[in-house]
Scaffold this motif. Structure first.
Motif, PDB file in Angstrom:
ATOM      1  N   GLU A   1      -9.078  10.186  -0.170  1.00  0.00           N
ATOM      2  CA  GLU A   1      -9.359   9.492  -1.212  1.00  0.00           C
ATOM      3  C   GLU A   1      -7.996   9.556  -1.621  1.00  0.00           C
ATOM      4  OE1 GLU A   1     -11.747   9.595  -5.087  1.00  0.00           O
ATOM      5  OE2 GLU A   1     -13.029  10.133  -3.118  1.00  0.00           O
ATOM      6  N   LYS A   2      -7.309  10.133  -2.134  1.00  0.00           N
ATOM      7  CA  LYS A   2      -5.977  10.006  -2.440  1.00  0.00           C
ATOM      8  C   LYS A   2      -4.697   8.793  -1.319  1.00  0.00           C
ATOM      9  CE  LYS A   2      -2.909  13.900  -1.817  1.00  0.00           C
ATOM     10  NZ  LYS A   2      -1.394  13.366  -1.877  1.00  0.00           N
ATOM     11  N   GLU A   3      -4.814   9.437  -0.227  1.00  0.00           N
ATOM     12  CA  GLU A   3      -4.243   8.281   0.291  1.00  0.00           C
ATOM     13  C   GLU A   3      -4.412   6.975   0.057  1.00  0.00           C
ATOM     14  OE1 GLU A   3      -2.977  10.469   4.294  1.00  0.00           O
ATOM     15  OE2 GLU A   3      -5.106  10.473   3.670  1.00  0.00           O
ATOM     16  N   HIS A   4      -5.553   7.060   0.238  1.00  0.00           N
ATOM     17  CA  HIS A   4      -5.723   5.414   0.011  1.00  0.00           C
ATOM     18  C   HIS A   4      -5.669   5.204  -1.820  1.00  0.00           C
ATOM     19  CE1 HIS A   4      -8.622   1.367  -0.530  1.00  0.00           C
ATOM     20  NE2 HIS A   4      -8.959   2.073  -1.812  1.00  0.00           N
ATOM     21  N   GLU A   5      -5.872   5.480  -2.630  1.00  0.00           N
ATOM     22  CA  GLU A   5      -5.502   5.581  -4.058  1.00  0.00           C
ATOM     23  C   GLU A   5      -4.186   5.162  -4.086  1.00  0.00           C
ATOM     24  OE1 GLU A   5      -9.376   7.097  -5.705  1.00  0.00           O
ATOM     25  OE2 GLU A   5      -7.506   8.668  -6.323  1.00  0.00           O
ATOM     26  N   GLU A   6      -3.302   6.073  -3.215  1.00  0.00           N
ATOM     27  CA  GLU A   6      -1.689   6.365  -3.169  1.00  0.00           C
ATOM     28  C   GLU A   6      -1.254   4.438  -2.629  1.00  0.00           C
ATOM     29  OE1 GLU A   6       1.802   7.865  -0.273  1.00  0.00           O
ATOM     30  OE2 GLU A   6       0.466   9.819  -1.642  1.00  0.00           O
ATOM     31  N   HIS A   7      -1.677   4.363  -1.314  1.00  0.00           N
ATOM     32  CA  HIS A   7      -1.298   3.061  -1.171  1.00  0.00           C
ATOM     33  C   HIS A   7      -1.704   1.869  -2.020  1.00  0.00           C
ATOM     34  CE1 HIS A   7       0.312   4.865   2.214  1.00  0.00           C
ATOM     35  NE2 HIS A   7      -0.507   5.025   3.159  1.00  0.00           N
ATOM     36  N   VAL A   8      -2.744   1.803  -2.574  1.00  0.00           N
ATOM     37  CA  VAL A   8      -2.969   0.915  -3.393  1.00  0.00           C
ATOM     38  C   VAL A   8      -2.196   1.383  -4.596  1.00  0.00           C
ATOM     39  CG1 VAL A   8      -4.927  -0.314  -5.000  1.00  0.00           C
ATOM     40  CG2 VAL A   8      -5.389   0.573  -2.559  1.00  0.00           C
ATOM     41  N   SER A   9      -2.129   1.611  -5.277  1.00  0.00           N
ATOM     42  CA  SER A   9      -1.650   1.894  -6.391  1.00  0.00           C
ATOM     43  C   SER A   9       0.069   1.414  -6.151  1.00  0.00           C
ATOM     44  CB  SER A   9      -1.312   3.307  -7.430  1.00  0.00           C
ATOM     45  OG  SER A   9      -2.853   3.906  -7.748  1.00  0.00           O
ATOM     46  N   SER A  10       0.543   1.725  -4.951  1.00  0.00           N
ATOM     47  CA  SER A  10       2.207   1.485  -5.259  1.00  0.00           C
ATOM     48  C   SER A  10       2.002   0.190  -4.231  1.00  0.00           C
ATOM     49  CB  SER A  10       2.510   2.387  -3.343  1.00  0.00           C
ATOM     50  OG  SER A  10       4.038   2.124  -2.845  1.00  0.00           O
ATOM     51  N   ILE A  11       1.067  -0.293  -3.732  1.00  0.00           N
ATOM     52  CA  ILE A  11       0.853  -1.993  -3.591  1.00  0.00           C
ATOM     53  C   ILE A  11       1.222  -3.090  -4.747  1.00  0.00           C
ATOM     54  CG2 ILE A  11      -0.557  -3.560  -2.889  1.00  0.00           C
ATOM     55  CD1 ILE A  11      -0.647  -1.652  -0.789  1.00  0.00           C
ATOM     56  N   ILE A  12       0.270  -1.933  -6.457  1.00  0.00           N
ATOM     57  CA  ILE A  12       0.294  -3.010  -7.495  1.00  0.00           C
ATOM     58  C   ILE A  12       1.911  -2.602  -8.444  1.00  0.00           C
ATOM     59  CG2 ILE A  12      -0.791  -3.335  -9.388  1.00  0.00           C
ATOM     60  CD1 ILE A  12      -3.751  -2.271  -7.940  1.00  0.00           C
ATOM     61  N   SER A  13       2.219  -1.587  -7.802  1.00  0.00           N
ATOM     62  CA  SER A  13       3.123  -1.080  -9.167  1.00  0.00           C
ATOM     63  C   SER A  13       4.418  -2.420  -8.002  1.00  0.00           C
ATOM     64  CB  SER A  13       3.796   0.535  -8.689  1.00  0.00           C
ATOM     65  OG  SER A  13       4.063   0.630  -7.793  1.00  0.00           O
ATOM     66  N   SER A  14       4.767  -1.997  -7.144  1.00  0.00           N
ATOM     67  CA  SER A  14       5.554  -2.772  -6.223  1.00  0.00           C
ATOM     68  C   SER A  14       5.622  -4.523  -6.508  1.00  0.00           C
ATOM     69  CB  SER A  14       6.145  -2.932  -4.609  1.00  0.00           C
ATOM     70  OG  SER A  14       6.086  -1.952  -4.392  1.00  0.00           O
ATOM     71  N   MET A  15       4.373  -5.047  -6.835  1.00  0.00           N
ATOM     72  CA  MET A  15       4.177  -6.097  -7.059  1.00  0.00           C
ATOM     73  C   MET A  15       4.623  -7.032  -8.364  1.00  0.00           C
ATOM     74  SD  MET A  15       0.578  -7.694  -5.762  1.00  0.00           S
ATOM     75  CE  MET A  15      -0.217  -6.388  -5.886  1.00  0.00           C
ATOM     76  N   LEU A  16       4.375  -5.244  -9.877  1.00  0.00           N
ATOM     77  CA  LEU A  16       4.560  -5.467 -11.288  1.00  0.00           C
ATOM     78  C   LEU A  16       6.478  -5.927 -11.580  1.00  0.00           C
ATOM     79  CD1 LEU A  16       2.151  -3.388 -12.924  1.00  0.00           C
ATOM     80  CD2 LEU A  16       2.233  -5.439 -13.112  1.00  0.00           C
ATOM     81  N   ARG A  17       6.741  -4.452 -10.080  1.00  0.00           N
ATOM     82  CA  ARG A  17       8.281  -4.922 -10.530  1.00  0.00           C
ATOM     83  C   ARG A  17       9.085  -6.014 -10.001  1.00  0.00           C
ATOM     84  NH1 ARG A  17       8.433  -0.173  -7.343  1.00  0.00           N
ATOM     85  NH2 ARG A  17       9.114   1.496  -9.126  1.00  0.00           N
ATOM     86  N   ASN A  18       8.579  -6.835  -8.240  1.00  0.00           N
ATOM     87  CA  ASN A  18       9.221  -7.917  -7.272  1.00  0.00           C
ATOM     88  C   ASN A  18       8.396  -8.782  -7.997  1.00  0.00           C
ATOM     89  OD1 ASN A  18      10.408  -5.587  -6.453  1.00  0.00           O
ATOM     90  ND2 ASN A  18       8.793  -5.510  -4.582  1.00  0.00           N
ATOM     91  N   LEU A  19       7.705  -8.797  -8.808  1.00  0.00           N
ATOM     92  CA  LEU A  19       6.993 -10.431  -8.927  1.00  0.00           C
ATOM     93  C   LEU A  19       7.501 -10.788 -10.175  1.00  0.00           C
ATOM     94  CD1 LEU A  19       3.247 -10.224  -8.276  1.00  0.00           C
ATOM     95  CD2 LEU A  19       4.867 -11.363  -6.711  1.00  0.00           C
ATOM     96  N   LYS A  20       8.006 -12.746 -10.962  1.00  0.00           N
ATOM     97  CA  LYS A  20       8.072 -13.539 -11.193  1.00  0.00           C
ATOM     98  C   LYS A  20       7.374 -14.343 -11.511  1.00  0.00           C
ATOM     99  CE  LYS A  20      12.555 -11.043 -11.381  1.00  0.00           C
ATOM    100  NZ  LYS A  20      11.851 -10.178 -10.444  1.00  0.00           N
ATOM    101  N   ALA A  21       7.906 -15.418 -12.920  1.00  0.00           N
ATOM    102  CA  ALA A  21       6.745 -16.481 -13.100  1.00  0.00           C
ATOM    103  C   ALA A  21       5.320 -15.966 -12.651  1.00  0.00           C
ATOM    104  CB  ALA A  21       7.484 -17.440 -12.080  1.00  0.00           C
TER     105      ALA A  21
END
Length: 571
Positions: free
Chosen positions: A408-428
């Motif tokens: 469960e921790k690994e799953h939540e880590e990957h999903v949270s990491s993907i969302i945080s990467s999008m918040l960091r990288n996405l524009k407009a």
């Protein structure tokens, strides 16, 4: 950064299953060389010739006697430096004689058959040297390594399978380079490996594998054992992977992995060697990318989009290929190849299909989208409607994920990491689409985010409490806290969920600074309701800012640290 290297599961050394098994398979193997030679002889005589003519009867008699003698086990003699030297000199003489007769009588196997059996016998005797790494230096000093490598291009592939460094039977894979033996005498092993590399051993092994026909069982075994030699050498000296890849191994592995052959042990082993060669090595990752290897990996993995692997071995191969892909995505140039090869679309489909490949597809997306190098992939993921796939996985950890071996921790880590990467990288526009997801259904995703925050905060605080207790006890006993111990404590905190907690706090801070009042209010409202603390969140984020970008350029680290601290000011 915990998003580090993927370690292939090596387990015990592979042993191919015996087909026909037992003593017969092992004893029969010794005689195969002669049978092979007999077939050469019959072919040379032709259908109209009489094989029992007078001029060959004496040769036949001698050969038959040799075959009978080879069935009797020779009595064991003590093996020392003197006997090994004698053995090597005998081998050199017989090898030279065999070569000379083959050149002199290329179309008459009858003439060189006896010399070939003699060569085969001494090769068999020399296997005892494989168990004595302290005598390996003799192979080098007497130039036997050069001669042994020469056997890799011998016309008779049976000689090839019998001779070191390639092993004679499947129950002794890679014996001259067996990792346990190599580690018994590192000095002797270093000398041997140096001599093998100087003799371009990998290039020769690859050329040899190219000419073997895997439809023939013995030759398929030869390929398998060759891969065992490569694995042993790579495990003993990881640095040789770059050289091996450049000497043709990478090209051969990619060709073999994509060959349209039924799944079997050699394909599984190839996938494992590929994962090993790519581990911690930007040179081999770059080489794979230049050889269109990203496309090869994606094509092979696409089979598992709608179908689960049919056996545990096939599942292991699938995971090796996913590990190879994750490893390749650590290199920036391969992110672009992954994007152009429609890797995002394939991973997104795998997440939707809910097959066994889903857990690994999540890891690949995480590797492909993290850091500034993942910016283009983040934008494309939103464009292909990836938000519809990722957020249901954020809201609830599927039971099948747990069954597939992902915690469960690994799953939540990957999903949270993907969302945080999008918040960091996405524009407009793409960023607006992401933020609007958090406002849907009365901010249910913010509620889930805060639930995860308190779950992981509690787990990390408990770990911190235990660590502090241990530190206090050590100080009381007068023991010194060194850097190694501090690293161990930090790893324990990561195991408790510190990295996931940092990602969740980062998402909280990002959406609170998005300019959408509804999100800011909801985060702070839940923090107050559950007795949370802004001070605790700030402390977690400062620690995260200090550790971010390990291995990256100093400029990036400083810029990212400043960006996070600016977000905290407004939080």
């Amino acid at each position: 950064h915990p998003l580090g290297e993927i370690q292939p599961d090596r387990g015990a050394k592979r042993i191919r299953d015996e087909e026909g098994g037992g003593e017969e398979a092992r004893g029969g193997k010794q005689l195969k060389g002669a049978r092979d030679l007999a077939r050469h002889r019959d072919a040379a005589l032709g259908p109209g010739d009489d094989p029992d003519q007078e001029d060959t009867s004496e040769d036949r008699k001698r050969i038959l006697e040799k075959l009978m003698d080879s069935e009797e086990e020779p009595e064991g003699e003590p093996v020392d430096e003197s006997s090994v030297k004698k053995m090597i000199l005998t081998f050199e003489k017989r090898s030279y004689k065999n070569q000379e007769l083959r050149i002199k009588f290329p179309d008459n196997p009858e003439k060189f058959m006896e010399a070939e059996l003699d060569l085969n016998d001494i090769i068999q005797e020399m296997h005892v040297v494989a168990t004595m790494p302290d005598l390996y230096h003799l192979l080098v000093e007497l130039n036997a390594v050069h001669s042994l490598l020469g056997l890799l291009s011998h016309e008779n592939t049976d000689i090839l399978h019998h001779g070191p460094p390639q092993p004679p039977t499947r129950d002794r894979p890679g014996e001259l380079t067996d990792i346990d033996t190599l580690q018994e005498s590192e000095e002797g092993a270093e000398v041997l490996i140096d001599a093998l590399l100087e003799g371009q051993v990998v290039a020769l092994l690859v050329q040899n594998m190219e000419r073997l026909d895997e439809q023939v069982k013995e030759e398929a075994d030869g390929v398998y054992n060759t891969l065992a030699i490569v694995e042993n050498m790579a495990e003993f000296r990881p640095g040789l992977c770059t050289e091996a890849a450049q000497q043709g191994l990478m090209q051969w592995l990619l060709k073999r992995v994509k060959a349209k052959l039924p799944f079997e042990a050699n394909k599984l082993y190839c996938s494992e060697i590929l994962a090993i060669v790519l581990q911690n090595n930007d040179s081999t990752r770059e080489l794979l990318g230049e050889m269109d290897g990203i496309d090869v990996l994606l094509q092979q993995l696409s089979v598992f989009k709608r179908h689960n692997p049919s056996t545990a071995e096939e599942q292991e191969m699938m995971e090796n290929l996913f590990d190879s892909l994750c490893s390749c995505l650590m290199l920036s140039a391969n992110r672009d190849r992954f994007l152009k090869g429609e890797g995002l679309q394939l991973m997104n489909l795998m997440l939707r299909e809910k097959k066994m490949s889903r857990t690994s597809a999540l890891k690949v997306l995480d590797h492909g989208m993290t850091g500034p190098e993942g910016t283009d992939n983040c934008h494309k993921f939103v464009d292909i409607l990836g938000l519809r796939t990722i957020f249901p996985l954020f809201m609830k950890t599927p039971k099948k994920m747990k069954k597939a071996g992902l915690s469960e921790k690994e799953h939540e880590e990957h999903v949270s990491s993907i969302i945080s990467s999008m918040l960091r990288n996405l524009k407009a526009q793409q960023r607006s689409r992401l933020l609007s997801k958090f406002t849907e259904n009365d901010c249910e995703k913010v509620d889930r985010l805060m639930e995860l925050h308190f779950t992981y905060l509690e787990a990390v605080q408990q770990a911190d409490k235990r660590i502090e207790g241990e530190k206090h006890e050590m100080v009381r006993r007068g023991e010194i806290l060194d850097d190694g111990l501090e690293d161990e404590f930090y790893l324990r905190r990561l195991d408790a969920g510190l990295f996931v907690l940092q990602l969740i706090c980062y998402i909280m801070v990002e959406i609170s600074n998005s300019g959408i009042a509804q999100l800011h209010q909801r985060v702070h409202q839940i923090l107050n309701l559950r007795g949370g603390s802004l001070k605790v969140v700030r402390h977690i984020m400062r620690e995260y800012a200090e550790s971010i970008g390990d291995g990256k350029a100093t400029e990036f680290k400083e810029a990212e640290k400043k960006r996070i601290m600016d977000l905290l000011e407004n939080f």
